[in-house]
Design a protein around this motif. Structure first.
Motif, PDB file in Angstrom:
ATOM      1  N   ALA A   1       0.845  -1.201   0.000  1.00 56.85           N
ATOM      2  CA  ALA A   1       0.000   0.000   0.000  1.00 56.85           C
ATOM      3  C   ALA A   1       0.871   1.238   0.000  1.00 56.85           C
ATOM      4  CB  ALA A   1      -0.938   0.015   1.195  1.00 56.85           C
ATOM      5  N   GLN A   2       0.256   2.345  -0.410  1.00 65.25           N
ATOM      6  CA  GLN A   2       0.856   3.663  -0.302  1.00 65.25           C
ATOM      7  C   GLN A   2       0.326   4.298   0.982  1.00 65.25           C
ATOM      8  OE1 GLN A   2       3.064   5.120  -2.647  1.00 65.25           O
ATOM      9  NE2 GLN A   2       3.362   6.673  -1.060  1.00 65.25           N
ATOM     10  N   PHE A   3       1.237   4.731   1.858  1.00 62.80           N
ATOM     11  CA  PHE A   3       0.856   5.199   3.196  1.00 62.80           C
ATOM     12  C   PHE A   3       1.096   6.696   3.352  1.00 62.80           C
ATOM     13  CE2 PHE A   3       1.744   0.739   3.701  1.00 62.80           C
ATOM     14  CZ  PHE A   3       0.909   0.289   4.708  1.00 62.80           C
ATOM     15  N   GLN A   4       0.185   7.332   4.079  1.00 59.01           N
ATOM     16  CA  GLN A   4       0.445   8.596   4.735  1.00 59.01           C
ATOM     17  C   GLN A   4       0.717   8.295   6.207  1.00 59.01           C
ATOM     18  OE1 GLN A   4       0.697  11.551   3.153  1.00 59.01           O
ATOM     19  NE2 GLN A   4       0.312  10.446   1.240  1.00 59.01           N
ATOM     20  N   GLU A   5       1.377   9.191   6.885  1.00 55.79           N
ATOM     21  CA  GLU A   5       1.719   8.922   8.273  1.00 55.79           C
ATOM     22  C   GLU A   5       0.475   8.616   9.107  1.00 55.79           C
ATOM     23  OE1 GLU A   5       3.561  11.551  11.851  1.00 55.79           O
ATOM     24  OE2 GLU A   5       4.915  11.187  10.144  1.00 55.79           O
ATOM     25  N   GLY A   6       0.536   7.521   9.852  1.00 48.66           N
ATOM     26  CA  GLY A   6      -0.572   7.108  10.700  1.00 48.66           C
ATOM     27  C   GLY A   6      -1.555   6.169  10.027  1.00 48.66           C
ATOM     28  N   GLN A   7      -1.457   5.954   8.722  1.00 46.84           N
ATOM     29  CA  GLN A   7      -2.388   5.085   8.022  1.00 46.84           C
ATOM     30  C   GLN A   7      -1.997   3.619   8.204  1.00 46.84           C
ATOM     31  OE1 GLN A   7      -2.536   6.583   3.959  1.00 46.84           O
ATOM     32  NE2 GLN A   7      -4.362   7.775   4.455  1.00 46.84           N
ATOM     33  N   VAL A   8      -2.987   2.731   7.978  1.00 47.75           N
ATOM     34  CA  VAL A   8      -2.782   1.300   8.190  1.00 47.75           C
ATOM     35  C   VAL A   8      -3.262   0.505   6.976  1.00 47.75           C
ATOM     36  CG1 VAL A   8      -3.009   1.513  10.696  1.00 47.75           C
ATOM     37  CG2 VAL A   8      -5.020   0.987   9.307  1.00 47.75           C
ATOM     38  N   LEU A   9      -2.693  -0.681   6.825  1.00 49.61           N
ATOM     39  CA  LEU A   9      -3.125  -1.649   5.811  1.00 49.61           C
ATOM     40  C   LEU A   9      -3.466  -2.938   6.541  1.00 49.61           C
ATOM     41  CD1 LEU A   9      -3.499  -2.591   2.863  1.00 49.61           C
ATOM     42  CD2 LEU A   9      -1.074  -3.259   2.889  1.00 49.61           C
ATOM     43  N   GLU A  10      -4.668  -3.469   6.305  1.00 53.59           N
ATOM     44  CA  GLU A  10      -5.118  -4.680   6.966  1.00 53.59           C
ATOM     45  C   GLU A  10      -5.230  -5.819   5.965  1.00 53.59           C
ATOM     46  OE1 GLU A  10      -8.707  -3.964   9.106  1.00 53.59           O
ATOM     47  OE2 GLU A  10      -7.820  -2.468  10.444  1.00 53.59           O
ATOM     48  N   GLN A  11      -4.755  -6.992   6.368  1.00 55.33           N
ATOM     49  CA  GLN A  11      -4.813  -8.187   5.537  1.00 55.33           C
ATOM     50  C   GLN A  11      -5.482  -9.298   6.343  1.00 55.33           C
ATOM     51  OE1 GLN A  11      -4.049  -8.590   2.403  1.00 55.33           O
ATOM     52  NE2 GLN A  11      -4.140 -10.819   2.196  1.00 55.33           N
ATOM     53  N   ALA A  12      -6.586  -9.840   5.817  1.00 54.13           N
ATOM     54  CA  ALA A  12      -7.305 -10.901   6.521  1.00 54.13           C
ATOM     55  C   ALA A  12      -6.472 -12.180   6.538  1.00 54.13           C
ATOM     56  CB  ALA A  12      -8.651 -11.146   5.854  1.00 54.13           C
ATOM     57  N   ILE A  13      -6.616 -12.937   7.630  1.00 54.16           N
ATOM     58  CA  ILE A  13      -5.883 -14.184   7.797  1.00 54.16           C
ATOM     59  C   ILE A  13      -6.722 -15.134   8.632  1.00 54.16           C
ATOM     60  CG2 ILE A  13      -4.668 -13.226   9.798  1.00 54.16           C
ATOM     61  CD1 ILE A  13      -2.361 -15.075   9.237  1.00 54.16           C
ATOM     62  N   ASN A  14      -6.629 -16.422   8.313  1.00 55.19           N
ATOM     63  CA  ASN A  14      -7.261 -17.451   9.136  1.00 55.19           C
ATOM     64  C   ASN A  14      -6.183 -18.037  10.043  1.00 55.19           C
ATOM     65  OD1 ASN A  14      -9.096 -19.348  10.143  1.00 55.19           O
ATOM     66  ND2 ASN A  14      -8.483 -20.876   8.613  1.00 55.19           N
ATOM     67  N   ILE A  15      -6.276 -17.752  11.321  1.00 54.68           N
ATOM     68  CA  ILE A  15      -5.275 -18.223  12.279  1.00 54.68           C
ATOM     69  C   ILE A  15      -5.600 -19.683  12.614  1.00 54.68           C
ATOM     70  CG2 ILE A  15      -4.227 -17.820  14.534  1.00 54.68           C
ATOM     71  CD1 ILE A  15      -5.116 -14.918  14.313  1.00 54.68           C
ATOM     72  N   GLU A  16      -4.808 -20.596  12.093  1.00 53.05           N
ATOM     73  CA  GLU A  16      -5.085 -22.027  12.243  1.00 53.05           C
ATOM     74  C   GLU A  16      -4.582 -22.544  13.585  1.00 53.05           C
ATOM     75  OE1 GLU A  16      -3.882 -24.380   8.831  1.00 53.05           O
ATOM     76  OE2 GLU A  16      -3.886 -22.577   7.584  1.00 53.05           O
ATOM     77  N   ALA A  17      -5.251 -23.582  14.044  1.00 51.14           N
ATOM     78  CA  ALA A  17      -4.882 -24.184  15.327  1.00 51.14           C
ATOM     79  C   ALA A  17      -3.497 -24.823  15.235  1.00 51.14           C
ATOM     80  CB  ALA A  17      -5.917 -25.232  15.725  1.00 51.14           C
ATOM     81  N   GLY A  18      -2.657 -24.545  16.221  1.00 43.73           N
ATOM     82  CA  GLY A  18      -1.349 -25.170  16.321  1.00 43.73           C
ATOM     83  C   GLY A  18      -0.312 -24.659  15.340  1.00 43.73           C
ATOM     84  N   LYS A  19      -0.647 -23.671  14.501  1.00 43.33           N
ATOM     85  CA  LYS A  19       0.307 -23.137  13.527  1.00 43.33           C
ATOM     86  C   LYS A  19       1.120 -21.999  14.138  1.00 43.33           C
ATOM     87  CE  LYS A  19      -0.647 -25.723   9.939  1.00 43.33           C
ATOM     88  NZ  LYS A  19       0.372 -26.602   9.295  1.00 43.33           N
ATOM     89  N   CYS A  20       2.302 -21.779  13.567  1.00 38.41           N
ATOM     90  CA  CYS A  20       3.206 -20.735  14.037  1.00 38.41           C
ATOM     91  C   CYS A  20       3.359 -19.681  12.937  1.00 38.41           C
ATOM     92  CB  CYS A  20       4.557 -21.357  14.378  1.00 38.41           C
ATOM     93  SG  CYS A  20       5.538 -20.361  15.518  1.00 38.41           S
ATOM     94  N   TYR A  21       3.260 -18.395  13.290  1.00 43.61           N
ATOM     95  CA  TYR A  21       3.203 -17.324  12.290  1.00 43.61           C
ATOM     96  C   TYR A  21       4.294 -16.287  12.531  1.00 43.61           C
ATOM     97  CZ  TYR A  21      -1.406 -19.125  11.042  1.00 43.61           C
ATOM     98  OH  TYR A  21      -2.438 -19.935  10.632  1.00 43.61           O
ATOM     99  N   SER A  22       4.800 -15.774  11.417  1.00 41.61           N
ATOM    100  CA  SER A  22       5.700 -14.615  11.405  1.00 41.61           C
ATOM    101  C   SER A  22       5.257 -13.689  10.281  1.00 41.61           C
ATOM    102  CB  SER A  22       7.155 -15.032  11.183  1.00 41.61           C
ATOM    103  OG  SER A  22       7.666 -15.715  12.303  1.00 41.61           O
TER     104      SER A  22
END
Length: 213
Positions: A115-136
């Motif tokens: 995304a192109q950001f201005q200061e303070g702006q955010v970008l959200e990405q949906a995710i399915n947090i699976e059981a027992g999985k490890c995320y970075s």
């Protein structure tokens, strides 16, 4: 005989004069002083004499408008303008170079997002947090002085809950990574969530990639 008739007539004349009312007003009479002060003749009709006093107006009651309220979420900013990852190639090349050292043995979860950001702006990405999985999550910015990343559980109707977040400085943000290890979902079930990338300070473009194992 003539004298006796004159006397009764004279007495009747005096009685009429003594008992008859006088039409001449008395200025010393207190009941007539107000009429003299107003330039009216005593006994004249005064239109203001029987006029009712004007009612006192009731002051209007103004109810203040409710203040207006501002919702706050985990992202804490207005949305940035999404762009194709190819348009943020300078940032995506940094992601590819960092993946081997910061997310060893992990696989990309989906495609990069940018995304192109201005200061303070955010970008959200949906995710399915699976059981027992490890995320970075690895994010990199160009022109942004401080970039931050959050992993948020968003299972409605519950409010968003921050599960993990980056703690570094500068235009590169790493959630998990070799220093802190990836975030592992401790629950036996999964749930809906989102990754939030924020340009905390400065403006520019940024790209991010989710990894899991």
């Amino acid at each position: 005989m003539r004298l006796s008739m004159i006397v009764p007539v004279a007495l009747l004349g005096l009685f009429a004069v003594g008992c008859g009312g006088s039409d001449t007003p008395d200025p010393n009479d207190p009941s007539q002083q107000n009429q003299y002060a107003n330039g009216q003749q005593p006994g004249a009709y005064n239109p203001n004499q029987y006029q009712q006093p004007a009612p006192t107006p009731t002051p209007a009651v103004t109810t203040p408008a409710p203040a207006a309220t501002v919702g706050t979420g985990a992202s804490g900013g207005s949305p940035a303008t999404p762009i194709a990852p190819a348009a943020a190639q300078a940032a995506t090349l940094v992601l590819q170079g960092m993946a081997a050292s910061e997310a060893p043995g992990m696989q990309p979860d989906g495609s990069p997002f940018a995304a192109q950001f201005q200061e303070g702006q955010v970008l959200e990405q949906a995710i399915n947090i699976e059981a027992g999985k490890c995320y970075s999550v690895i994010a990199s910015g160009v022109g942004i002085q401080q970039l931050d990343v959050q992993l948020v559980l968003h299972a409605a109707p519950l409010p968003p809950q921050i599960l993990a977040q980056s703690n570094g400085q500068g235009a590169t943000a790493i959630l998990g990574g070799k220093a802190n290890g990836c975030f592992k979902n401790p629950l036996p079930i999964g749930g809906p969530g989102k990754v939030i990338v924020k340009a905390t300070r400065g403006a520019g473009l940024a790209a991010a990639q989710i990894y899991k194992k």
